[in-house]
Design a protein around this motif. Structure first.
Motif, mmCIF file in Angstrom:
data_model
loop_
_atom_site.group_PDB
_atom_site.id
_atom_site.type_symbol
_atom_site.label_atom_id
_atom_site.label_comp_id
_atom_site.label_asym_id
_atom_site.label_seq_id
_atom_site.Cartn_x
_atom_site.Cartn_y
_atom_site.Cartn_z
ATOM 1 N N LYS A 167 11.657 5.372 -8.847
ATOM 2 C CA LYS A 167 12.267 5.685 -7.557
ATOM 3 C C LYS A 167 12.879 4.414 -6.987
ATOM 4 O O LYS A 167 12.260 3.350 -7.027
ATOM 5 C CB LYS A 167 11.214 6.214 -6.570
ATOM 6 C CG LYS A 167 10.535 7.495 -7.012
ATOM 7 C CD LYS A 167 9.486 7.941 -6.000
ATOM 8 C CE LYS A 167 8.806 9.218 -6.466
ATOM 9 N NZ LYS A 167 7.812 9.705 -5.476
ATOM 10 N N PRO A 168 14.098 4.506 -6.431
ATOM 11 C CA PRO A 168 14.710 3.298 -5.863
ATOM 12 C C PRO A 168 13.950 2.813 -4.630
ATOM 13 O O PRO A 168 13.481 3.609 -3.815
ATOM 14 C CB PRO A 168 16.127 3.755 -5.496
ATOM 15 C CG PRO A 168 16.059 5.243 -5.416
ATOM 16 C CD PRO A 168 14.982 5.680 -6.366
ATOM 17 N N VAL A 169 13.833 1.490 -4.537
ATOM 18 C CA VAL A 169 13.201 0.848 -3.384
ATOM 19 C C VAL A 169 14.270 0.033 -2.664
ATOM 20 O O VAL A 169 14.876 -0.863 -3.256
ATOM 21 C CB VAL A 169 12.037 -0.062 -3.824
ATOM 22 C CG1 VAL A 169 11.409 -0.754 -2.609
ATOM 23 C CG2 VAL A 169 10.986 0.732 -4.591
ATOM 24 N N LEU A 170 14.511 0.352 -1.400
ATOM 25 C CA LEU A 170 15.494 -0.354 -0.583
ATOM 26 C C LEU A 170 14.765 -1.266 0.387
ATOM 27 O O LEU A 170 13.725 -0.913 0.929
ATOM 28 C CB LEU A 170 16.367 0.628 0.207
ATOM 29 C CG LEU A 170 16.906 1.858 -0.521
ATOM 30 C CD1 LEU A 170 17.811 2.659 0.399
ATOM 31 C CD2 LEU A 170 17.646 1.452 -1.769
ATOM 32 N N ARG B 14 8.460 -3.379 -9.028
ATOM 33 C CA ARG B 14 9.089 -3.285 -10.350
ATOM 34 C C ARG B 14 8.661 -1.995 -11.042
ATOM 35 O O ARG B 14 9.477 -1.309 -11.659
ATOM 36 C CB ARG B 14 8.715 -4.501 -11.198
ATOM 37 C CG ARG B 14 9.400 -4.509 -12.562
ATOM 38 C CD ARG B 14 8.958 -5.703 -13.403
ATOM 39 N NE ARG B 14 9.419 -6.955 -12.824
ATOM 40 C CZ ARG B 14 8.619 -7.859 -12.269
ATOM 41 N NH1 ARG B 14 7.312 -7.638 -12.213
ATOM 42 N NH2 ARG B 14 9.103 -8.975 -11.766
ATOM 43 N N ARG B 15 7.380 -1.653 -10.922
ATOM 44 C CA ARG B 15 6.897 -0.420 -11.551
ATOM 45 C C ARG B 15 7.439 0.821 -10.837
ATOM 46 O O ARG B 15 7.915 1.757 -11.468
ATOM 47 C CB ARG B 15 5.367 -0.404 -11.518
ATOM 48 C CG ARG B 15 4.742 0.739 -12.296
ATOM 49 C CD ARG B 15 3.250 0.828 -12.074
ATOM 50 N NE ARG B 15 2.913 1.303 -10.740
ATOM 51 C CZ ARG B 15 2.107 0.661 -9.895
ATOM 52 N NH1 ARG B 15 1.592 -0.509 -10.223
ATOM 53 N NH2 ARG B 15 1.844 1.168 -8.700
ATOM 54 N N ASP C 46 0.835 -1.209 0.000
ATOM 55 C CA ASP C 46 0.000 0.000 0.000
ATOM 56 C C ASP C 46 0.865 1.252 0.000
ATOM 57 O O ASP C 46 0.574 2.219 -0.716
ATOM 58 C CB ASP C 46 -0.911 0.009 1.242
ATOM 59 C CG ASP C 46 -1.857 -1.168 1.287
ATOM 60 O OD1 ASP C 46 -2.718 -1.265 0.409
ATOM 61 O OD2 ASP C 46 -1.730 -1.991 2.206
ATOM 62 N N LEU C 47 1.912 1.240 0.780
ATOM 63 C CA LEU C 47 2.755 2.430 0.905
ATOM 64 C C LEU C 47 3.552 2.680 -0.364
ATOM 65 O O LEU C 47 3.793 3.835 -0.736
ATOM 66 C CB LEU C 47 3.675 2.281 2.116
ATOM 67 C CG LEU C 47 2.908 2.275 3.451
ATOM 68 C CD1 LEU C 47 3.803 1.844 4.595
ATOM 69 C CD2 LEU C 47 2.320 3.652 3.733
ATOM 70 N N LEU C 48 3.968 1.624 -1.041
ATOM 71 C CA LEU C 48 4.623 1.815 -2.336
ATOM 72 C C LEU C 48 3.687 2.537 -3.300
ATOM 73 O O LEU C 48 4.115 3.433 -4.050
ATOM 74 C CB LEU C 48 5.041 0.466 -2.923
ATOM 75 C CG LEU C 48 6.265 -0.211 -2.315
ATOM 76 C CD1 LEU C 48 6.425 -1.615 -2.900
ATOM 77 C CD2 LEU C 48 7.526 0.606 -2.559
ATOM 78 N N GLU C 49 2.426 2.146 -3.305
ATOM 79 C CA GLU C 49 1.452 2.810 -4.171
ATOM 80 C C GLU C 49 1.352 4.297 -3.835
ATOM 81 O O GLU C 49 1.273 5.153 -4.732
ATOM 82 C CB GLU C 49 0.072 2.153 -4.024
ATOM 83 C CG GLU C 49 0.002 0.689 -4.428
ATOM 84 C CD GLU C 49 -0.219 0.501 -5.926
ATOM 85 O OE1 GLU C 49 0.025 1.453 -6.696
ATOM 86 O OE2 GLU C 49 -0.632 -0.613 -6.310
ATOM 87 N N PHE C 50 1.339 4.627 -2.552
ATOM 88 C CA PHE C 50 1.198 6.026 -2.139
ATOM 89 C C PHE C 50 2.454 6.820 -2.456
ATOM 90 O O PHE C 50 2.388 7.935 -2.986
ATOM 91 C CB PHE C 50 0.888 6.101 -0.638
ATOM 92 C CG PHE C 50 0.686 7.520 -0.159
ATOM 93 C CD1 PHE C 50 -0.538 8.146 -0.330
ATOM 94 C CD2 PHE C 50 1.722 8.218 0.445
ATOM 95 C CE1 PHE C 50 -0.725 9.452 0.104
ATOM 96 C CE2 PHE C 50 1.543 9.523 0.874
ATOM 97 C CZ PHE C 50 0.309 10.141 0.709
ATOM 98 N N TRP C 51 3.611 6.254 -2.143
ATOM 99 C CA TRP C 51 4.857 7.007 -2.289
ATOM 100 C C TRP C 51 5.321 7.111 -3.739
ATOM 101 O O TRP C 51 6.152 7.964 -4.054
ATOM 102 C CB TRP C 51 5.944 6.373 -1.429
ATOM 103 C CG TRP C 51 5.767 6.656 0.035
ATOM 104 C CD1 TRP C 51 5.247 7.776 0.593
ATOM 105 C CD2 TRP C 51 6.110 5.792 1.127
ATOM 106 N NE1 TRP C 51 5.239 7.674 1.970
ATOM 107 C CE2 TRP C 51 5.767 6.470 2.326
ATOM 108 C CE3 TRP C 51 6.677 4.526 1.222
ATOM 109 C CZ2 TRP C 51 5.984 5.924 3.574
ATOM 110 C CZ3 TRP C 51 6.891 3.965 2.474
ATOM 111 C CH2 TRP C 51 6.554 4.655 3.641
#
Length: 863
Positions: free
Chosen positions: A405-408, A399-400, A367-372
């Motif tokens: 934006k980088p995801v760590l 992946r999208r 959910d937070l990936l979608e928001f950020w």
């Protein structure tokens, strides 16, 4: 259709979707009664509500043969959608929505789910008749993402909709899911008003700390302390209950009161709950936590926690947490499943947002990936996870998001054992943690081993542009640390190239190669000048400054010189100031040790390369017979409901359905049968024992048997040695020598399939030379190229090159098999003999097991 599930709507609300039941008759009549005459006319054309009421009696009657879904919002049935199959592979499509939910995306969502269910039941085409004046429905159907043809008949438009998922449908569903997910969190993470339930006058109480943080942080909206036993807390008038329409409710009351508070918030129309209270699933109270989630879902509220620290949005000056210090505004969005880890990270990272998810009952990393993803204040997303809720969905979203934006990710629990006993080489090697590695790699997620690494990488990504390549110039005042940096670059696959002659002016006693050693007495200005020249050079991708204080002009002057030299630079610059961690001028990350800096850089370079890599669309290999393969598995599971290892014959048939080349094998049950089989396949032959044994460990393989008598004798000796564990044997022709490779796969219920290639034969476990991928495998050649044994395939010490393309084709086909057939729990092709003429599987083992079908990635639902 499955049983009920919750879905997000375009406006951020929550609906509950489930199959129609006969007991829905009364609710359907109420839906019709609430509908306007125009809505009834547009749906039923003539007769208005009378026709609609009659129809609702039919769809809930015993004779109804259609497939229907209903949707409820806040406990009220507000929609029904259906398709009625005809005899020609087509089906009639229809939908009725409550006037109150028009425009929130529910109709589109129901049509998506109806279309997917129809396709799964063999429907090829959905047919809809729509009045030409019903423009809203026409727009929904045309924008759905399916192929539509149309023709007019009077005032009615007849639509034929292909019930076959398309790439356009996938993209449309992902976009709609993203829009709904972001909307559902907008009033939670960027609220207009906040209520603190359990706001106490006791300064040590959690509720008081949250209230104090909101006030001290400068939150601009209304703040409502809720405490029926107080009139004023922290200078604010107290409320006895939750105010109507509040966006965010922060709950800090004892666990026994939380459910009652959640119901009060639901009645008040709150958009979201942050439950700080512990004592739920982490304390064994899973039922209570489940009831809390049910209350929130039924009311359309998102839930963060329980058992969490709270939420922070520095751009909105929102600090709805009980953190002991004020977070500093930055560009990193941080989610932590551990409160302690989150608090530690906030002491060293400047953040745009922070969400402590605690037990993660509802709002998760997905959910937070979608928001950020669209948050203008967030450039980097950092996650600390202890568990995945929906790892397949995480991979799709990450992946999208990662393309922008980088995801760590730091995920604890690397050493956990698998959930089941396994006997294949692949399943023993492909642990759940290996599956996480493969999944994150495919999604472009930067997986890190520690919180310190996450901080190091986040600092670099937040302050610097992505590197354009692997060429690193090392410049500084200290030869030893610079040499250590160069060594670390080599270990991590980075390049420290020779610099063009004359790029830097020589100075006395300086070694101006690369590393560029300006010596200990170099001034800050000299260091800055060298950094500026290197940052402008087209022969350099990254500049790593290594400075050992207090030499030269000292720490402060040198930092300022580096800051001045890099202003306006569009090249990646980072520093190692020996013994000092930090950030120079808010932009240039600084690390205490050279290896620390290079390790962070290597992660970022790898991510930058992933971003630049063209996306390879998956293509199905030719000559695949999925239908026959499913029939083989269905027959096996009907005979062995708990699962089993396939017989050699069934294994060969299944692999043949996917075009996997298998050496000819004949099952035998005695010495004479073995001799006859040897004559049939052609001498010399190989004899292999079958049964619940690792053949090579118990003397169950005999090679190069040249006569029929040799075969008989070998069978007798093998049977006497192994005993009852030998249930028979197989006879195969003796193949010419080649490189022995293992190709395998495993299916995890949560993570899905995983494909492996590695050094095979008896060396498979000893050398552990393996590479893994998540299907579909689009880069099999690169996967093989990661193996340490790859020189053997390309022609080692004069041997002829093997057919790597044929091996890559087998890897791709195994990936397709595992992707299509989740019942294939374990698969080993070992060895696969790779020669100049192709790749042939000599020995294969496949275990099948019953499993639930994986959730469709096209079916939008919460969790």
């Amino acid at each position: 259709m499955s049983e009920g599930y919750d879905v997000l709507l375009r406006d951020g609300g929550i609906a509950h979707v489930r199959p129609l039941r006969p007991t829905d008759r009364e609710a359907l009549h109420e839906l019709v009664a609430r509908s306007s005459e125009r809505s009834a006319y547009l749906r039923f054309f003539t007769g208005g509500r009378n026709t609609a009421h009659s129809y609702m009696d039919r769809v809930t009657g015993e004779e109804y043969r259609g497939h229907a879904l209903v949707a409820s919002v806040k406990g009220r049935l507000v929609a029904v959608a259906e398709y009625i199959p005809m005899d020609d592979g087509r089906a009639d499509l229809a939908i009725l929505l409550d006037d109150a939910v028009h425009g929130n995306g529910l109709g589109t969502l129901l049509l998506e789910h109806i279309a997917l269910d129809a396709a799964a039941h063999g429907v090829r085409e959905l047919v809809a008749d729509v009045l030409g004046e019903n423009r809203a429905m026409l727009r929904v159907l045309r924008d759905l993402g399916l192929e539509v043809s149309q023709h007019f008949d009077g005032g009615t438009l007849h639509l034929d909709i292909a019930a076959v998922p398309t790439s356009r449908l996938r993209e449309a569903i992902a976009a709609r899911d993203h829009e709904a997910g972001r909307a559902s969190l907008a009033r939670v993470l960027a609220p207009r008003s906040v209520a603190v339930i359990g706001a106490s006058r006791n300064e040590r109480a959690i509720g008081h700390k949250v209230l104090r943080n909101l006030l001290d942080g400068g939150f601009a909206g209304p703040i409502y302390p809720v405490n029926p036993n107080a009139t004023v807390v922290a200078g604010l008038a107290c409320h006895t209950k939750v105010p109507e329409g509040v966006d965010l409710a922060v709950v800090a009351v004892p666990a026994r009161h939380v459910l009652g508070v959640a119901r009060d918030c639901a009645a008040a129309g709150a958009a979201g709950l942050v439950v700080l209270t512990s004592g739920f699933a982490e304390a064994g109270q899973r039922g209570v936590e489940s009831e809390l989630l049910t209350i929130c879902r039924a009311a359309g509220m998102r839930l963060i926690g329980p058992n969490c620290l709270g939420v922070v949005n520095t751009a909105a000056r929102l600090n709805a947490s009980f953190l002991p210090h004020r977070p500093v505004r930055g560009a990193v969005a941080l989610m932590s499943q551990s409160g302690a880890v989150g608090a530690a990270l906030l002491e060293r990272l400047d953040v745009s947002s922070f969400v402590s998810v605690g037990n993660k009952a509802d709002v998760s990393g997905n959910d937070l990936l979608e928001f950020w993803e669209d948050d203008p204040d967030t450039d980097v997303i950092a996650l600390y996870l202890e568990s995945f809720g929906n790892p397949r969905k995480f991979a799709r979203i990450a992946r999208r998001v990662g393309a922008r934006k980088p995801v760590l990710l730091v995920k604890s629990g690397r050493s956990g054992a698998g959930d089941r006993a396994v006997r294949s080489h692949t399943a023993a090697a492909a642990t759940p943690d290996v599956a996480v590695d493969a999944l994150t790699r495919a999604a472009g997620v930067i997986r890190l081993d520690s919180v310190n690494e996450l901080i190091d990488v986040a600092k670099l990504l937040a302050g610097q542009p992505l590197p354009r390549g692997r060429r690193v110039a090392v410049v500084g005042n200290s030869g030893g640390p610079q040499a250590m940096a160069a060594d670390a670059c080599e270990r991590h696959g980075l390049v420290v190239p020779e610099l063009p002659p004359g790029l830097l002016e020589a100075r006395a006693a300086a070694a101006l190669g690369n590393p560029v050693d300006l010596t200990a007495d170099a001034t800050a200005a000299e260091i800055g000048a060298a950094v500026a020249v290197l940052a402008a050079s087209p022969d350099v991708d990254v500049v790593l400054v290594v400075y050992t204080p207090p030499f030269g002009d000292g720490l402060d002057a040198t930092r300022q010189a580096v800051a001045d030299a890099t202003k306006g630079a569009d090249k990646t610059v980072l520093a190692c100031v020996v013994g000092h961690d930090g950030v120079i001028d808010g932009r240039v990350p600084s690390y205490a040790f050279p290896e620390q800096a290079v390790q962070a850089l290597a992660h970022v370079v790898g991510y930058a390369e992933w971003r630049r890599r063209p996306v390879e669309p998956p293509t199905a290999p030719p000559s695949v017979d999925e239908r026959s393969a499913r029939e083989i598995i269905d027959a096996e599971l009907e005979a062995f409901p708990d699962g089993s290892w396939l017989s050699p014959a069934a294994t060969a048939r299944l692999l043949g359905c996917y075009g996997v080349r298998l050496v000819e094998s004949i099952d035998v049950d005695g010495p004479d049968a073995a001799a006859r089989a040897a004559a049939r396949v052609g001498l010399p032959v190989v004899l292999k024992a079958t049964g619940p044994v690792h053949k090579s460990d118990v003397g169950g393989v005999r090679l190069n048997l040249r006569t029929e008598d040799d075969v008989r004798l070998a069978y007798r000796e093998m049977s006497a040695h192994i005993g009852d564990d030998m249930t028979g044997a197989i006879v195969q022709p003796m193949l010419p020598g080649g490189v022995e490779i293992i190709v395998g796969g495993v299916n995890y219920p949560a993570f899905g399939p995983l494909v492996m290639v590695g050094m095979g034969g008896v060396m498979a476990d000893l050398l552990a030379d393996r590479a893994f991928r998540v299907p579909p495998v689009t880069d099999a050649a690169d996967m093989i190229g990661e193996l340490r044994c790859v020189p053997l395939l390309h022609g080692y010490r004069g041997s002829p090159p093997a057919d790597v393309d044929a091996l890559a084709d087998q890897v791709t086909r195994v990936g397709k098999l595992l992707e299509d057939l989740p019942q294939v729990a374990e698969l080993d092709l070992n060895p696969v003999i790779v020669t100049p003429d192709g790749a042939t599987t000599v020995d294969a083992r496949i275990r099948v097991a019953p499993c639930e079908p994986p959730p469709s990635p096209l079916l939008r639902r919460l969790r």
